[in-house]
Design a protein around this motif. Structure first.
Motif, PDB file in Angstrom:
ATOM      1  N   ALA A 282      11.585  37.815-104.047  1.00 51.63           N
ATOM      2  CA  ALA A 282      11.345  38.332-102.697  1.00 51.63           C
ATOM      3  C   ALA A 282      11.465  39.845-102.674  1.00 51.63           C
ATOM      4  CB  ALA A 282      12.330  37.700-101.718  1.00 51.63           C
TER       5      ALA A 282
ATOM      6  N   PRO B 202       3.936  44.290 -94.682  1.00 53.92           N
ATOM      7  CA  PRO B 202       3.392  43.109 -94.006  1.00 53.92           C
ATOM      8  C   PRO B 202       4.428  41.990 -93.905  1.00 53.92           C
ATOM      9  CG  PRO B 202       2.209  43.587 -96.074  1.00 53.92           C
ATOM     10  CD  PRO B 202       3.274  44.595 -95.950  1.00 53.92           C
TER      11      PRO B 202
ATOM     12  N   GLY C 251       9.474  41.124 -97.732  1.00 52.99           N
ATOM     13  CA  GLY C 251      10.828  41.154 -98.283  1.00 52.99           C
ATOM     14  C   GLY C 251      11.737  42.163 -97.618  1.00 52.99           C
TER      15      GLY C 251
ATOM     16  N   THR D  33      13.435  42.006 -94.656  1.00 52.29           N
ATOM     17  CA  THR D  33      14.692  41.425 -94.178  1.00 52.29           C
ATOM     18  C   THR D  33      15.572  41.012 -95.355  1.00 52.29           C
ATOM     19  OG1 THR D  33      13.633  40.699 -92.152  1.00 52.29           O
ATOM     20  CG2 THR D  33      15.648  39.569 -92.777  1.00 52.29           C
TER      21      THR D  33
ATOM     22  N   GLN E 256      16.814  40.472 -86.997  1.00 49.66           N
ATOM     23  CA  GLN E 256      15.436  40.340 -86.535  1.00 49.66           C
ATOM     24  C   GLN E 256      15.336  39.295 -85.424  1.00 49.66           C
ATOM     25  OE1 GLN E 256      12.735  39.572 -89.710  1.00 49.66           O
ATOM     26  NE2 GLN E 256      11.013  39.181 -88.368  1.00 49.66           N
TER      27      GLN E 256
ATOM     28  N   HIS F 151       7.347  46.785 -87.206  1.00 44.98           N
ATOM     29  CA  HIS F 151       5.917  46.596 -87.402  1.00 44.98           C
ATOM     30  C   HIS F 151       5.105  47.526 -86.513  1.00 44.98           C
ATOM     31  CE1 HIS F 151       5.829  43.291 -90.199  1.00 44.98           C
ATOM     32  NE2 HIS F 151       6.760  42.671 -89.512  1.00 44.98           N
TER      33      HIS F 151
HETATM   34  N1  LIG Z   1      16.947  32.282 -98.393  1.00 39.34           N
HETATM   35  C1  LIG Z   1      15.690  32.267 -98.858  1.00 39.34           C
HETATM   36  N2  LIG Z   1      15.300  31.329 -99.729  1.00 39.34           N
HETATM   37  C2  LIG Z   1      14.043  31.317-100.203  1.00 39.34           C
HETATM   38  N3  LIG Z   1      13.117  32.183 -99.878  1.00 39.34           N
HETATM   39  C3  LIG Z   1      13.435  33.161 -99.005  1.00 39.34           C
HETATM   40  C4  LIG Z   1      14.733  33.253 -98.455  1.00 39.34           C
HETATM   41  N4  LIG Z   1      14.777  34.311 -97.610  1.00 39.34           N
HETATM   42  C5  LIG Z   1      13.546  34.863 -97.660  1.00 39.34           C
HETATM   43  N5  LIG Z   1      12.742  34.168 -98.494  1.00 39.34           N
HETATM   44  C6  LIG Z   1      11.345  34.500 -98.807  1.00 39.34           C
HETATM   45  O1  LIG Z   1      11.281  35.836 -99.184  1.00 39.34           O
HETATM   46  C7  LIG Z   1      10.094  36.418 -98.706  1.00 39.34           C
HETATM   47  C8  LIG Z   1      10.409  37.666 -97.939  1.00 39.34           C
HETATM   48  O2  LIG Z   1      10.923  37.302 -96.664  1.00 39.34           O
HETATM   49  P1  LIG Z   1      11.489  38.353 -95.620  1.00 39.34           P
HETATM   50  O3  LIG Z   1      12.042  37.612 -94.486  1.00 39.34           O
HETATM   51  O4  LIG Z   1      12.367  39.293 -96.309  1.00 39.34           O
HETATM   52  O5  LIG Z   1      10.164  39.098 -95.156  1.00 39.34           O
HETATM   53  P2  LIG Z   1      10.008  40.290 -94.109  1.00 39.34           P
HETATM   54  O6  LIG Z   1       9.401  41.414 -94.822  1.00 39.34           O
HETATM   55  O7  LIG Z   1      11.240  40.508 -93.380  1.00 39.34           O
HETATM   56  O8  LIG Z   1       8.891  39.652 -93.154  1.00 39.34           O
HETATM   57  P3  LIG Z   1       8.735  39.752 -91.577  1.00 39.34           P
HETATM   58  O9  LIG Z   1       7.971  40.996 -91.308  1.00 39.34           O
HETATM   59  O10 LIG Z   1       7.930  38.532 -91.249  1.00 39.34           O
HETATM   60  O11 LIG Z   1      10.075  39.736 -91.002  1.00 39.34           O
HETATM   61  C9  LIG Z   1       9.364  35.367 -97.905  1.00 39.34           C
HETATM   62  O12 LIG Z   1       8.369  34.797 -98.713  1.00 39.34           O
HETATM   63  C10 LIG Z   1      10.424  34.373 -97.594  1.00 39.34           C
HETATM   64  O13 LIG Z   1       9.898  33.098 -97.473  1.00 39.34           O
END
Ligand SMILES: Nc1ncnc2c1ncn2[C@@H]1O[C@H](COP(=O)(O)OP(=O)(O)OP(=O)(O)O)[C@@H](O)[C@H]1O
Ligand SMILES: [Mg+2]
Lengths: 592, 292
Positions: free
Chosen positions: B30, B49, B53, B55, B96, B220
């Motif tokens: 991630a 996007p 990753g 969060t 978030q 975003h």
């Molecule tokens: N605990 C977890 N176990 C497995 N996969 C995870 C876990 N936490 C996040 N992921 C995966 O890691 C990737 C990144 O997720 P993340 O939530 O960090 O995205 P983001 O950049 O914050 O997106 P958004 O803009 O939608 O908030 C995603 O594919 C998500 O499914």
């Protein structure tokens, strides 16, 4: 129907509804002075004309209350203070209570004596009066509009007819008057509870439950309870003192030990339930084996009490045995909690459930055959001597202020002290940094740790504190019962306190409150004790009651301060509630 | 094009220094080898996007996840991967998907945020000595100040769950500020807000920066990010693609490509600007839909 355009329109269109309600209530009231049955075989002196007895008294009280609320609705000067909140919903509730009690009495006489021929005209008059009152009260306007739907079903309209707005600002009274009101309210409370404990036969107790349930709800809807709680918040110390003076006055109202024993057991049960409420209600830790900590305390006190049945040849003074009991329970609490509290909630529930059973089975096996001889196995530790505190022998009767106090009265007062201790611990810990941390952990553990709370540490403190308080209650319990046996500490059984009933008392009464578990425990102890004929159906009824409660009043009988806030801000609640629920239960990937 | 610009002067003190942070969930990486620094007095933006990753990276910084590889330093010391110790050290965050203590009052929520900066334990709560009363009064004072700062002083006694959405986001910020952090991490602080509320939040974040607190913010809403930040990093599929001034990042072709998911050939022109706008609008609505 034109009713849908105006939701405050009464359920039934009855002309002069208030006048008829008044007449109906007066009729029922009058009927309680007549004979309801011809034979004294039905308990409670219902045969005498001119003097109400037993269930008639309860009906009389209900009818009088209905009458007062109805008259207050006329705007009669001097009665307005009765209904600062809802005006007509209390009338309806009180009327339903009267009908319930009256109908129950009617049926009970007919069933017990074998047929309705055994009813005298007085009972018929009372029943007809009660029916008229209820029907006419449904013709009174509603106190509140239906907000959640525009096309309510009849049931929704009926339920809405029982709702009432919160009362407005009260008129300022001189403070001596306000204090007098508090004292009077607690005096009445003591009288009502004492009446319930002292009921001599099951029919009277059932009638008591019906009428007091409806009457208390009616008082809530009338806004009187809100007024009272505003006063008790204003004069907090006085209110607390009044409550405990009222509680301490109980043994002075008794002439025999019979009901004092019930009261002691209620106190033990309630105290332990309140301790559990720290663990479950504040910190949100589901403890399914809590009664084991009571057992640990009781066994410890028993073993150091100097009884010949003890494996240890020691006799600690009471203060030392309390400390020992508390310390041993604390150690058990830490030993059980430390490995499990690092894990998420479900594990704790399983482990505590297991611990509860292990404790019971282990003390049953430490009998010199299956294991070392410590606890006498299933026979338990008998002959625990009565306490002797600075020469005051708890086993003997003493005369205090001209009142004869029996042995159980002594223990009652001692247990009351233990309860005060637990109440104090609960309220002080609850409204402090550590209490807020508990609630935060309960609300959202991830967010709480991200706010800097050491979840494990804080949970362990709650768990160990709960165990210690139960242990203290156990040390007193051992002396009250004078025997401890393993079967007193089961997960579920017909006699409280057991783990399931303790949890039920907390949930029934209201999680996170002080008065909730006390009321819950009182009800859960009194109902089985008073309705012995229910023996076989008791657990069934208990389960049904819990299901109904969870459906209709999930916050328990007493809503805590937070739940109360939720209740008052209904307009805001819906919108914001959905957003928050949606975000927290939504995607699991985002936001950890 | 110069992508890995480090615009910070060497003299500025580094508050946060994450190096080589990698987070794997089984087969899924991630976050992959991300370096990021935040200096004192800076507002740094983190974009990318959905699912990039961002969060997850926040969770690695705050100890909610233990990164598979990499180190996170706060003011020079390596942070232990325990959330409460991270907060104690001086990093506070928001979530978030709002994670307030729903059944506590607004004031209590902020008071919980004071937890690491107070010490009163069980004994002191039970005995209620003068020390306890003083500490409790000080906490209340500070909490009320913070509520005034975010403009919720009149709602101190409301339940958190009953607040409107925008106020809930603000309350999360106040709760985080209550721990007197040196670095504040905000995960989509304006998600679900209307443009007016967004502008208020912008002012709020500037005010926080002026209090001497460095800010790292995921968002975003590009207009918001480019207005606000001194520096922006863009995360794509777990990797840091670009880092630089808002101007650089805005103009970077790969950022646009990452957001639109289409190959990009020609030099930037009027069309592309329009595309960027479209991407912004798109991502904002996506976020809104997601969080409500
Ligand atoms: N605990 C977890 N176990 C497995 N996969 C995870 C876990 N936490 C996040 N992921 C995966 O890691 C990737 C990144 O997720 P993340 O939530 O960090 O995205 P983001 O950049 O914050 O997106 P958004 O803009 O939608 O908030 C995603 O594919 C998500 O499914
Ligand atoms: Mg995210």
């Amino acid at each position: 129907m034109t009713t849908q355009t105006n939701p405050t329109t009464p359920l039934l269109a009855i002309p002069a509804a208030r006048a008829i309600t008044t007449a109906g209530a007066a009729l029922t009231l009058a009927s309680t002075f007549l004979a309801w049955t011809w034979t004294a075989e039905f308990p409670g002196d219902l045969t005498v004309t001119g003097y109400p007895g037993g269930l008639q008294v309860l009906t009389l009280v209900g009818a009088a209350l209905t009458l007062l609320f109805t008259l207050s609705g006329y705007g009669i000067k001097g009665l307005g203070w009765l209904t600062p909140g809802g005006t007509n919903s209390p009338v309806r509730l009180a009327a339903l209570g009267v009908l319930g009690t009256m109908g129950f009495t009617f049926a009970a006489i007919a069933i017990k004596l074998g047929g309705i021929v055994n009813l005298e005209p007085g009972a018929w008059i009372g029943l007809v009066g009660a029916l008229i009152t209820v029907a006419a009260s449904l013709g009174l306007p509603h106190d509140q509009n239906i907000t959640d739907t525009t096309t309510p079903t009849p049931l929704e309209r009926f339920l809405n007819s029982l709702r009432a707005p919160a009362p407005g600002r009260p008129k300022e009274l001189p403070s001596w008057a306000e204090i007098l009101i508090i004292v009077a309210a607690f005096g009445i409370g003591l009288y009502v509870i004492t009446y319930g404990i002292d009921t001599e036969y099951p029919e009277l107790f059932v009638g008591y439950l019906i009428i007091s349930g409806f009457a208390v709800t009616a008082l809530f809807k009338a806004g009187l309870m809100a007024r009272l709680s505003a006063l008790t918040t204003k004069y907090r110390t006085i209110a607390v003192a009044a409550a405990f003076v009222a509680a301490a006055a109980f043994p002075f109202t008794q002439t025999t030990d019979q009901f004092t024993l019930i009261a002691v057991n209620i106190l033990i049960f309630a105290t332990v339930a309140l301790g559990l409420n720290i663990v479950v209600g504040l910190a949100g830790l589901l403890d399914l084996g809590y009664v084991a900590f009571l057992g640990v305390g009781a066994y410890t006190a028993a073993l150091v009490s100097g009884t010949t049945a003890s494996a240890f040849d020691v006799q600690f003074p009471f203060w030392a045995s309390v400390l020992t009991g508390a310390a041993v329970s604390l150690i058990f609490g830490v030993v059980i909690g430390a490995p499990t509290l690092r894990l998420r909630g479900d594990y704790l529930a399983i482990v505590t459930l297991g611990f509860g059973e292990i404790f019971r089975i282990a003390v049953g096996n430490l009998d010199g055959v299956s294991g070392p001889q410590i606890t006498n196995g299933p026979n338990g530790v008998p002959n625990i001597p009565d306490l002797n505190f600075l020469g005051y022998d708890f086993g003997e009767s003493h005369t205090v202020l001209g009142f004869e106090l029996g042995s159980y009265a002594n223990y009652y007062l001692l247990m009351l002290l233990a309860m005060i201790l637990v109440v104090l611990v609960f309220s002080r810990a609850g409204s402090s940094r550590i209490g807020r941390a508990w609630v935060a952990i309960r609300e959202d553990e991830t967010a709480a740790t991200a706010m800097g709370i050491n979840g494990f540490r804080v949970k362990l403190i709650a768990f160990a504190l709960g165990a210690t308080l139960a242990g203290i209650a156990g040390t007193v319990q051992a002396h009250v019962q004078s025997t401890v046996v393993p079967e007193m500490y089961v997960f579920a059984g017909p006699v409280p306190p057991n783990s399931a009933f303790l949890l039920a008392a907390v949930i029934l009464g209201g999680m996170g409150t002080i008065s909730g578990p006390l009321i819950g425990a009182t009800l859960l102890y009194m109902i089985p004790a008073k309705l012995q004929f229910l023996q076989d159906y008791q657990l069934l009824g208990f389960g049904l009651a819990l299901i109904l409660l969870m459906r209709f009043r999930p916050e328990g009988l007493i809503a805590n301060r937070r739940a109360k806030l939720e209740y008052h801000e209904t307009d805001q609640l819906d919108a914001a509630d959905k957003t928050l629920a949606g975000t927290t239960s939504g995607t699991t990937k985002a936001g950890a | 094009m110069n992508t890995m610009t480090t615009t910070t002067p060497e003299t500025a003190t580094t508050v946060l220094d994450a190096s080589g942070v990698t987070m794997r969930f089984g087969g899924l990486t991630a976050v992959r080898n991300v370096d990021l620094t935040v200096n004192a007095g800076e507002i740094v933006g983190l974009i990318g996007p959905n699912g990039a990753g961002k969060t997850t990276f926040f969770n690695c910084l705050t100890g909610l996840y233990v990164p598979t590889e990499g180190k996170v330093r706060y003011k020079g010391t390596v942070l232990p991967p325990k959330p409460h110790l991270v907060t104690q050290a001086g990093i506070a965050r928001t979530f978030q998907n709002i994670r307030l203590f729903a059944n506590m009052t607004v004031l209590e929520n902020v008071l919980v945020g004071r937890h690491t900066r107070t010490k009163e334990g069980l004994w002191s709560a039970l005995l209620r000595g003068p020390g306890f009363k003083k500490a409790e009064a000080a906490s209340h004072e500070r909490a009320k100040e913070l509520l005034e700062f975010i403009g919720l002083q009149d709602k101190a006694d409301h339940l958190a769950r009953n607040l409107p959405y925008g106020d809930q986001r603000k309350l999360e910020i106040a709760r985080a500020l209550a721990s007197d952090p040196g670095l504040l991490l905000l995960d989509e602080p304006t998600a679900g807000m209307n443009p007016q509320e967004t502008r208020v939040t912008e002012e709020l974040i500037f005010a926080i920066r002026d209090m001497g607190i460095a800010v790292l913010v995921i968002e975003h809403d590009m207009r918001f990010i480019f207005n606000l930040c001194d520096r922006v990093a863009c995360l794509v599929q777990g990797e840091k693609l670009v880092e630089g001034t808002p101007g650089d990042v805005q103009a970077d072709e790969r950022v646009v490509a990452a957001y639109l998911g289409t190959p990009f050939e020609d030099a930037p022109g009027a069309d592309e600007v329009a595309e960027v706008e479209a991407a912004e609008a798109h991502s904002t609505t996506r976020t809104e839909g997601e969080t409500q």
